[in-house]
Design an enzyme around this catalytic site. Sequence first.
Site: not given
Ligand code: CAA
Length: 291
Positions: A127, A148, A160, A198
């Site tokens: 990352s 990424h 990415e 990031n």
């Molecule tokens: N694995 C698989 N599917 C998942 C999951 C997981 N861990 N978590 C949630 N989902 C799925 C759910 O099953 C749901 O699917 P459907 O639409 O088919 O029903 C969908 O995602 C939405 O989930 P929820 O309704 O339970 O919850 P939500 O609407 O709050 O969405 C989320 C969850 C998609 C995680 C949302 O909160 C979100 O977008 N959060 C921000 C995520 C983000 O910013 N990610 C980047 C992080 S940085 C990174 O990864 C890079 C790094 O280098 C640090």
Amino acid sequence: MLEGNGKAMSISRIGVIGAGQMGGGIAQVFAVHGFSVVLYDIDAQLAAKGYAVIEANLNRLVDKGRMNEEAAALTLTRLSLTADLEQLHDAELVIEAAPERLDLKKRIFAELDMLCSPHTILATNTSSLPVTELAAVTKRAHRVIGMHFMNPVPVMPLVEVIRGLATSDETFEIITALTQAIGKTAVPVRDFPGFVSNRVLMPMINEAIYAVYEGVATPEAVDQIMLLGMNHPMGPLKLADFIGLDTCLAIMETLHEGFGDSKYRPCPLLRSYVQAGWLGKKTGRGFYTYN
Ligand code: CAA
């Protein structure tokens, strides 16, 4: 199977290193899209846990009617687990998703370079660490690239794609096409600390932690402000817990060291949470508690 840009390179067998939340998610997505995947972890128990998470994710998709039972069962048959790196020798692409430690990743890349075919592409899911430096420990720097993925991998549409200094156009094109083949969008970036994702996300998370550290507001209030006021899907502190506070600290340290700019200094509160072993969701405690 993916034919790379009409060239001889074709990809059907993928190795994934690390069965944590990123590696497991990457393995799941490739298996769902018809690739044969070998998921490696040095810790057999962790590999089994990673497999169980994939199984649960697929069952959830079946329950929601978004995948049928046969497709879920077929996906699992494409997935194998191993604690023996040699099993990856015939993969056409290996994606490393080990913890964010440059020494560890360099060791893995050097080993993969020795055991894989010279045509195998070696990708890292780092990352923030330098892809060019990882490439330099191999004899195939032109076939090394950053892929990424974002967490949760099965849900987030971005990859990415980071070109190291020596990454060839052919490798870049194969990886871009492969990203499309698994239903995601590849966005190219150059190899600078934290890339783009990031470099932008992590200082925001660090600043949110400073707001708590300085007593400006509670974690709940900081998150609520960003949820309701900025329409973020998840507040920065909850997101930090999901990413893992150790990973957040490692990324801030890479930015701080890489740019030599004090604006990237990690918040002391983040450091003490990591020292306490409060790493977020995976350990049951971070800015919030989980069971
Ligand atoms: N694995 C698989 N599917 C998942 C999951 C997981 N861990 N978590 C949630 N989902 C799925 C759910 O099953 C749901 O699917 P459907 O639409 O088919 O029903 C969908 O995602 C939405 O989930 P929820 O309704 O339970 O919850 P939500 O609407 O709050 O969405 C989320 C969850 C998609 C995680 C949302 O909160 C979100 O977008 N959060 C921000 C995520 C983000 O910013 N990610 C980047 C992080 S940085 C990174 O990864 C890079 C790094 O280098 C640090």
